[in-house]
Motif scaffolding. Structure first.
Motif, mmCIF file in Angstrom:
data_model
loop_
_atom_site.group_PDB
_atom_site.id
_atom_site.type_symbol
_atom_site.label_atom_id
_atom_site.label_comp_id
_atom_site.label_asym_id
_atom_site.label_seq_id
_atom_site.Cartn_x
_atom_site.Cartn_y
_atom_site.Cartn_z
ATOM 1 N N TYR A 114 -6.464 -7.776 0.435
ATOM 2 C CA TYR A 114 -6.970 -6.430 0.181
ATOM 3 C C TYR A 114 -7.056 -5.626 1.474
ATOM 4 O O TYR A 114 -6.638 -4.452 1.533
ATOM 5 N N ARG A 115 -7.559 -6.248 2.544
ATOM 6 C CA ARG A 115 -7.663 -5.547 3.830
ATOM 7 C C ARG A 115 -6.284 -5.183 4.361
ATOM 8 O O ARG A 115 -6.076 -4.092 4.901
ATOM 9 N N ARG A 118 -4.831 -2.202 2.539
ATOM 10 C CA ARG A 118 -5.388 -0.946 3.070
ATOM 11 C C ARG A 118 -4.716 -0.580 4.387
ATOM 12 O O ARG A 118 -4.406 0.589 4.635
ATOM 13 N N ARG A 121 -1.104 0.638 3.652
ATOM 14 C CA ARG A 121 -1.116 1.969 3.047
ATOM 15 C C ARG A 121 -1.465 3.040 4.073
ATOM 16 O O ARG A 121 -0.867 4.112 4.091
#
Length: 220
Positions: A114-115, A118, A121
């Motif tokens: 997830y990190r 981010r 992105r």
């Protein structure tokens, strides 16, 4: 998260921020970058300094300690070369970002995936593989439940004329078939750039539907 850009290659990574470019071939034990090339350009995009280091100590994320360094500088129109045992270099990458660069999507924890999503992105990088890995991890309990549910009709609902050994084989085969379908769906999702949740959940929902249909037939 820094504003650095990352390009993955066959071996290692290229990272750049502004006029600084870094090539890292490997990160040993997730903590020690090795075989490092650093290029710094001037305002006119001409090479100002080139560094090659065997490894780096990144215990201070903002200032790396480079070891066994080859230094090439452009001074007065001439390229000057020297070798130094150690030198410091102001980094634009954090230690967390360097560790994440080394991890393959398949071995990342959900929080790491997830990190890193981010991070990619924010830096405008492709996220398909990491989105897929993230959704595979967060839906893993559901996938295991679907696989077990699919095995139940074969393991316990078969006619008594079928031996226990054959029932076990059928149950195992159903699990293998589910994994094959799941892998095919994942690869197809990457090729056709499908939504990661749809790609991952479709085989799971299909397995649940097939299992419920088989259970209904067994009961009847």
């Amino acid at each position: 998260i820094s504003d650095s850009k990352v390009l993955q290659r066959e071996k290692g990574f290229w990272i750049h921020s502004g006029n600084r470019f870094v090539s890292i071939s490997h990160v040993r034990k997730g903590l020690v970058p090795t075989d490092i090339d650093i290029f710094e350009l001037d305002e006119e995009r001409r090479l100002r300094i080139y560094l090659h280091a065997q490894e780096a100590d990144i215990s201070d994320p903002g200032r790396w300690r480079l070891s066994e360094v080859l230094v090439k500088r452009l001074e007065d129109g001439r390229l000057r070369t020297e070798s130094v045992e150690e030198m410091s270099w102001e980094s634009f990458l954090t230690s967390e970002e360097v560790r994440l660069l080394e991890l393959a999507p398949s071995v990342m924890s959900p929080s790491q995936a997830y990190r890193y999503l981010r991070y990619l992105r924010a830096s405008g990088q492709a996220t398909d593989r990491y989105e897929l890995a993230f959704w595979q991890k967060v839906t893993l309990p559901l996938a295991i439940g679907a696989m077990l549910l699919l095995a139940i009709p074969f393991a316990f609902g078969s006619p008594r004329s079928i031996s226990t050994g054959r029932r076990i084989i059928y149950a195992l085969a159903s699990g293998v078939a589910f994994q094959i379908v799941e892998q095919i769906a994942a690869n197809a999702g990457l090729i056709w750039e499908l939504s990661a949740p749809v790609t991952i959940l479709s085989p799971v929902l299909l397995a649940i539907a097939v299992a419920l249909l088989l259970l209904r037939r067994v009961r009847s």
